[in-house]
Motif scaffolding. Structure first.
Motif, PDB file in Angstrom:
ATOM      1  N   GLN A 341     106.265  42.638  92.049  1.00  8.77           N
ATOM      2  CA  GLN A 341     106.441  44.084  91.907  1.00  8.77           C
ATOM      3  C   GLN A 341     106.742  44.758  93.251  1.00  8.77           C
ATOM      4  OE1 GLN A 341     106.308  45.734  88.814  1.00  8.77           O
ATOM      5  NE2 GLN A 341     106.236  43.643  88.023  1.00  8.77           N
ATOM      6  N   ASN A 343     108.519  46.939  95.994  1.00  8.70           N
ATOM      7  CA  ASN A 343     109.365  48.123  96.152  1.00  8.70           C
ATOM      8  C   ASN A 343     109.463  48.459  97.637  1.00  8.70           C
ATOM      9  OD1 ASN A 343     109.768  49.411  93.243  1.00  8.70           O
ATOM     10  ND2 ASN A 343     107.646  48.696  93.362  1.00  8.70           N
ATOM     11  N   SER A 345     111.857  51.161 100.565  1.00 11.65           N
ATOM     12  CA  SER A 345     112.943  52.095 100.900  1.00 11.65           C
ATOM     13  C   SER A 345     112.944  52.326 102.401  1.00 11.65           C
ATOM     14  CB  SER A 345     112.760  53.422 100.158  1.00 11.65           C
ATOM     15  OG  SER A 345     111.549  54.039 100.530  1.00 11.65           O
ATOM     16  N   GLU A 349     112.731  58.639  99.153  1.00 10.11           N
ATOM     17  CA  GLU A 349     113.445  59.026  97.924  1.00 10.11           C
ATOM     18  C   GLU A 349     114.770  58.288  97.746  1.00 10.11           C
ATOM     19  OE1 GLU A 349     113.849  63.242  97.907  1.00 10.11           O
ATOM     20  OE2 GLU A 349     111.700  63.613  97.848  1.00 10.11           O
ATOM     21  N   LYS A 350     114.963  57.196  98.489  1.00  7.09           N
ATOM     22  CA  LYS A 350     116.168  56.381  98.307  1.00  7.09           C
ATOM     23  C   LYS A 350     115.761  54.913  98.378  1.00  7.09           C
ATOM     24  CE  LYS A 350     120.905  55.664  99.903  1.00  7.09           C
ATOM     25  NZ  LYS A 350     121.920  55.989 100.930  1.00  7.09           N
ATOM     26  N   SER A 351     115.536  54.311  97.222  1.00  8.87           N
ATOM     27  CA  SER A 351     115.026  52.935  97.157  1.00  8.87           C
ATOM     28  C   SER A 351     116.080  51.927  97.581  1.00  8.87           C
ATOM     29  CB  SER A 351     114.553  52.609  95.741  1.00  8.87           C
ATOM     30  OG  SER A 351     113.442  53.417  95.393  1.00  8.87           O
ATOM     31  N   ILE A 353     115.128  48.471  97.263  1.00  3.28           N
ATOM     32  CA  ILE A 353     114.870  47.513  96.171  1.00  3.28           C
ATOM     33  C   ILE A 353     113.754  48.076  95.301  1.00  3.28           C
ATOM     34  CG2 ILE A 353     115.634  45.459  97.436  1.00  3.28           C
ATOM     35  CD1 ILE A 353     112.717  44.854  98.038  1.00  3.28           C
ATOM     36  N   GLN A 354     113.776  47.726  94.008  1.00  2.00           N
ATOM     37  CA  GLN A 354     112.774  48.227  93.068  1.00  2.00           C
ATOM     38  C   GLN A 354     112.255  47.089  92.183  1.00  2.00           C
ATOM     39  OE1 GLN A 354     115.141  51.372  91.140  1.00  2.00           O
ATOM     40  NE2 GLN A 354     113.683  52.871  91.965  1.00  2.00           N
ATOM     41  N   GLU A 355     110.954  47.041  92.033  1.00  2.00           N
ATOM     42  CA  GLU A 355     110.298  46.143  91.082  1.00  2.00           C
ATOM     43  C   GLU A 355     110.861  44.710  91.137  1.00  2.00           C
ATOM     44  OE1 GLU A 355     107.697  47.180  89.268  1.00  2.00           O
ATOM     45  OE2 GLU A 355     107.883  49.171  90.148  1.00  2.00           O
ATOM     46  N   GLY A 375     120.492  44.684  98.635  1.00  2.31           N
ATOM     47  CA  GLY A 375     119.112  44.436  99.046  1.00  2.31           C
ATOM     48  C   GLY A 375     118.787  43.008  99.406  1.00  2.31           C
ATOM     49  N   LYS A 390     106.600  48.934 100.455  1.00  4.89           N
ATOM     50  CA  LYS A 390     105.969  50.210 100.114  1.00  4.89           C
ATOM     51  C   LYS A 390     104.915  50.014  99.032  1.00  4.89           C
ATOM     52  CE  LYS A 390     108.601  52.334 103.008  1.00  4.89           C
ATOM     53  NZ  LYS A 390     108.036  52.685 104.331  1.00  4.89           N
ATOM     54  N   SER A 391     105.195  49.097  98.110  1.00  3.34           N
ATOM     55  CA  SER A 391     104.223  48.739  97.080  1.00  3.34           C
ATOM     56  C   SER A 391     104.522  47.328  96.603  1.00  3.34           C
ATOM     57  CB  SER A 391     104.271  49.726  95.911  1.00  3.34           C
ATOM     58  OG  SER A 391     105.519  49.676  95.252  1.00  3.34           O
TER      59      SER A 391
END
Length: 535
Positions: A341, A343, A345, A349-351, A353-355, A375, A390-391
């Motif tokens: 999971q 994440n 940036s 407010e501009k990712s 990579i996500q999940e 990415g 970030k997470s």
């Protein structure tokens, strides 16, 4: 003043040398106070007819002895002070370099190389002047002022008071100059950094400049920054041109006031001619250190502006920090990688990579294929903790990478980039970067495994051939094979190939792929590519 106190705190490890310098400065100052008094005795002896003519040669001999002793103490003071100063400057420059080496990657990606070089070199040199001239001159000047003041008031307190009338005006002038010059010196140092950044950039990009025939454009760009720097320096010099002569004029008024008042005292028989001559001599010695303090103040404002820029680097906290209880495993990892999971940036407010979720078993070879900006390289930066997620979490062999020693983590990963960086040294030096404790036989074995040994043996000095800045003397394929040899020498359990064959010709690609096949054997490998055809 906080910056000045911090700069001077670097003297603490060298207290013995500083104390010796101060003692010698006191001795030199005391010796400086003697000649005007001896001259007074000589003049009064010449005026006094009762004195024997031969008696006068005693004070003259004493004067010669004082000058000799002052020369010897000055020599020792300068030698010891310079030794302390060089040690202090070494410590300061080392602290700046250590701080730079420990900062996170984003710090360098958001600043130009030229600006950082300007700070590490030029700003340290300006701070250096405080230790070469500043501390020494200030101590000597203050001791001289105190000593002369005592003597002047002992000789005739009223005349001494008249001689010191310009002092309040000198203090006020120094305060005004300091307030104006300090801010202007900050401007000058920033403009110098911009000029150096442009110079470094243009030299690094000289091939593009020549190929696009943009020499005149680059000259104009550099001259613009150079002119800004010169204009800023001239603004400071305008302040100094007004301040320094004005202070010297005010100081000279002390002599005029002494003569105006002192002549009347001599005529009235209150003081002797020798006393008046001594007063003028002491006053010349009195205002010389005051002028030195003005010069030190000028130098100090430049040094403080530079010191603040240096401490900004030293005080910067890296974004990627090691956990207080970080683990240092006793063996290398097996190489299993897990993204859970994740994440990230670069900009809010501009990712980027996500999940992201995937697992790579130890020893497997996995390709990350995608278009530019998808990415791929970001995943590698996160894996090596150039940035922190970030997470989510990243694990290697079940260890969360945030819980591992950063040095241990990066020792487990070998990176072969699309445009490998070679340092301006020999071929052997660049291969040794993979394991600086390796011997020459190990270096050669790594080069053989990377299929680099044949072309290295054809170089003028073989393994001792200088490769030039960024490896400019070698072809792209040769640089790649040296980078692969460097990774062989590192012998990491995890391998990252970032477009390692994307920018070479077919024949060179074949040699590199043979080397990479050998390198990948038994290692967890991440291959980054834009197209499947390059795998």
């Amino acid at each position: 003043m906080k910056s000045l106190a911090r700069v001077l705190s670097y003297l603490k490890p060298y207290q013995k040398g500083v104390a010796t310098t101060l003692l010698l400065a006191i001795a030199t100052t005391l010796l400086d106070l003697v000649p005007p008094w001896l001259i007074k005795v000589i003049v009064d002896s010449l005026v006094d007819d009762d004195k024997e003519p031969l008696w006068i040669y005693g004070p003259i001999a004493g004067l010669a002895l004082i000058y000799l002793m002052r020369t010897l103490t000055n020599h020792q003071r300068i030698m010891i002070n310079n030794k302390v100063e060089q040690n202090v400057v070494f410590d300061l420059r080392s602290d700046v370099y250590h701080a730079l080496q420990n900062l996170s990657l984003n710090y360098f990606e958001n600043r130009s190389t030229g600006e950082l070089m300007s700070r590490a070199n030029d700003d340290v040199n300006y701070v250096e002047r405080i230790f070469i001239d500043g501390v020494e001159q200030v101590v000597t000047a203050i001791l001289t002022l105190i000593g002369i003041s005592i003597i002047l008031f002992y000789m005739h307190w009223k005349l001494a008071f008249v001689a010191l009338l310009p002092i309040p005006f000198l203090i006020y002038g120094a305060w005004v100059y300091t307030a104006k010059a300090h801010d202007q010196y900050h401007v000058v140092r920033k403009r110098a950094a911009k000029m150096n950044a442009k110079l470094q950039d243009s030299i690094s990009g000289i091939r593009e400049t020549l190929s696009f025939n943009r020499q005149l454009h680059e000259i104009k760009q550099f001259e613009k920054r150079s002119r800004d720097y010169c204009d800023g320096t001239l603004e400071v010099m305008r302040l100094w041109a007004f301040y320094s002569p004005s202070m010297m004029f005010l100081g000279s008024l002390g002599t005029v006031l002494i003569l105006l008042y002192g002549v009347g005292l001599v005529q009235a028989g209150t003081i002797t001619i020798g006393t008046l001559v001594a007063f003028v001599g002491y006053l010349a010695l009195f205002y010389t250190p005051i002028n030195q303090l003005h010069s030190v103040n000028h130098m100090l404002q430049h040094a403080l502006a530079s010191g603040e820029r240096l401490f900004e680097i030293i005080d910067t906290v890296p974004e990627v920090q090691e956990a207080p209880n970080a683990i240092l495993p006793s063996t290398n990892v097996q190489g299993m990688i897990q993204f859970n999971q994740v994440n990230f940036s670069y900009v809010l407010e501009k990712s980027a990579i996500q999940e992201v979720n995937f697992t790579i078993p130890a020893g497997e070879k996995i390709a990350l294929v995608g278009h530019t900006g998808s990415g791929k390289s970001t995943l590698i930066k996160l894996l090596m903790r150039f940035y922190d997620v970030k997470s989510g979490a990243i694990h290697i062999d079940g260890y969360p990478i945030k819980g591992l020693k950063i040095s241990y983590l990066r020792e487990q990963i070998g990176l072969v980039a699309q445009d490998p960086f070679l340092f301006n040294g020999t071929v052997a030096d660049n291969i040794l970067y993979g394991n600086i404790g390796a011997n020459r036989n190990q270096v050669i074995s790594a080069a053989v495994a990377a299929h680099a040994d044949p072309f290295i043996k054809n170089l003028p000095d073989q393994y001792d051939t200088l490769v030039g800045e960024r490896g400019v003397k070698l072809s792209g394929g040769e640089k790649h094979r040296i980078a692969i040899a460097r990774t062989f020498l590192k012998d990491p359990p995890i391998l990252v190939l970032d477009e390692a064959t994307a920018s070479v010709d077919t024949e060179t690609e074949s040699h590199i792929k043979q080397a990479l096949d050998t390198l990948m054997a038994g290692r967890t490998t991440l291959i980054i590519a834009h197209r499947l055809s390059t795998l």
